[in-house]
Design a protein around this motif. Structure first.
Motif, short mmCIF file in Angstrom:
data_model
loop_
_atom_site.label_atom_id
_atom_site.label_comp_id
_atom_site.label_asym_id
_atom_site.label_seq_id
_atom_site.Cartn_x
_atom_site.Cartn_y
_atom_site.Cartn_z
N LEU A 21 61.79 -20.16 -42.47
CA LEU A 21 60.83 -19.53 -41.77
C LEU A 21 60.01 -18.49 -42.65
O LEU A 21 60.48 -18.04 -43.51
CB LEU A 21 61.14 -18.64 -40.70
N GLN A 23 56.99 -15.64 -42.71
CA GLN A 23 56.27 -14.57 -41.86
C GLN A 23 55.67 -13.72 -42.79
O GLN A 23 56.36 -13.21 -43.71
CB GLN A 23 57.25 -14.17 -40.83
N ALA A 141 63.49 -12.37 -36.57
CA ALA A 141 62.56 -11.48 -36.08
C ALA A 141 63.20 -10.12 -35.42
O ALA A 141 62.58 -9.25 -35.67
CB ALA A 141 61.39 -12.31 -35.51
#
Length: 262
Positions: A21, A23, A141
């Motif tokens: 991931l 981000q 997250a």
């Protein structure tokens, strides 16, 4: 969507099979992990083992199994994993709110020792223990949001440099150029990188280029095009930096990236 069932991507990744991931301010790998050669990140690493056994080796050649650890920037270490290991590895940009929060907690004379990394994990991961940490590991997250508490403001010149840097990554980047644009001396800006991010400018630049290469790869670029687009001399240069920072070839991380291509 990620493509974890694509056989070509899986073969490239070897033991590392999962999802990467990417981000703003962080990246994470979630899935089956293998070994990683000795390396030192330009990011703060959070390791949460959800299944199996992971052993870490610190710079003092202490090696022992861990369930969770938080490893500061610029500390050389190696990772050893049995074949059944699944884990989350979260890498926080030292300029991010979460990265700065963890860096402050890891400061001290024993920051390069495994026991300090484990103690930081016990203090900063969910208090209910590894069960809760395992839940958080599936959604990093949530951890990032929890650590991104308001902090004192950065020096305006450093803020300006950090805003400007991403626009320059396709080519050469000199600290002098960033300092001139920010209206500050080169030595002062270099000091601000080290003092506020716990990371000198050169490794931070390599980290920023590596992130940019991963973004380009996620958009469908080949390894060579991603390397050039991020300002690396060639794909071999990108490979060297990835090994220095992750102990892995870039194919192992890129194979698990979400792709914007059909």
């Amino acid at each position: 969507m990620t493509r974890p069932d694509d056989p070509d991507r899986m073969d490239t990744a070897g033991e590392w099979r999962g999802t990467t991931l990417l981000q703003p301010g962080w990246l994470a790998f979630i899935g089956a992990v293998g070994a990683a050669d000795p390396h030192a990140h330009a990011a703060v690493q959070v390791l949460i083992v959800t299944d199996g056994v992971v052993e870490l080796t610190d710079p003092h050649q202490v090696r022992r199994p861990v369930r969770a650890a938080i490893i500061p920037t610029r500390v050389r270490h190696a990772l050893h994993a049995d074949p059944s290991v699944r884990a989350t590895m979260l890498y926080l940009d030292p300029a991010s709110g979460a990265g700065r929060c963890l860096t402050a907690r890891l400061a001290g004379p024993h920051h390069d020792r495994i026991e300090q990394w484990e103690a930081a994990a016990r203090a900063l991961l969910p208090p209910a223990g590894l069960g809760a940490a395992g839940d958080a590991a599936r959604d990093p997250a949530t951890l990032v949001r929890g650590w991104s508490t308001p902090a004192r403001g950065r020096h305006p010149a450093l803020q300006h440099a950090l805003r400007t840097l991403p626009q320059l990554l396709h080519g050469p980047v000199r600290l002098a150029d960033l300092a001139g644009a920010a209206g500050i001396s080169v030595s002062r800006l270099g000091h601000l990188f080290t003092a506020e991010l716990a990371l000198p400018f050169p490794p931070y630049l390599r980290w920023a280029r590596l992130r940019r290469a991963m973004e380009l790869a996620a958009g469908g670029a080949s390894l060579t095009r991603a390397a050039h687009g991020a300002g690396f001399a060639d794909s071999s240069h990108l490979t060297r930096v990835t090994r220095e920072m992750f102990g892995l070839a870039p194919s192992r991380l890129l194979a698990a990236l979400p792709s914007n291509t059909p």
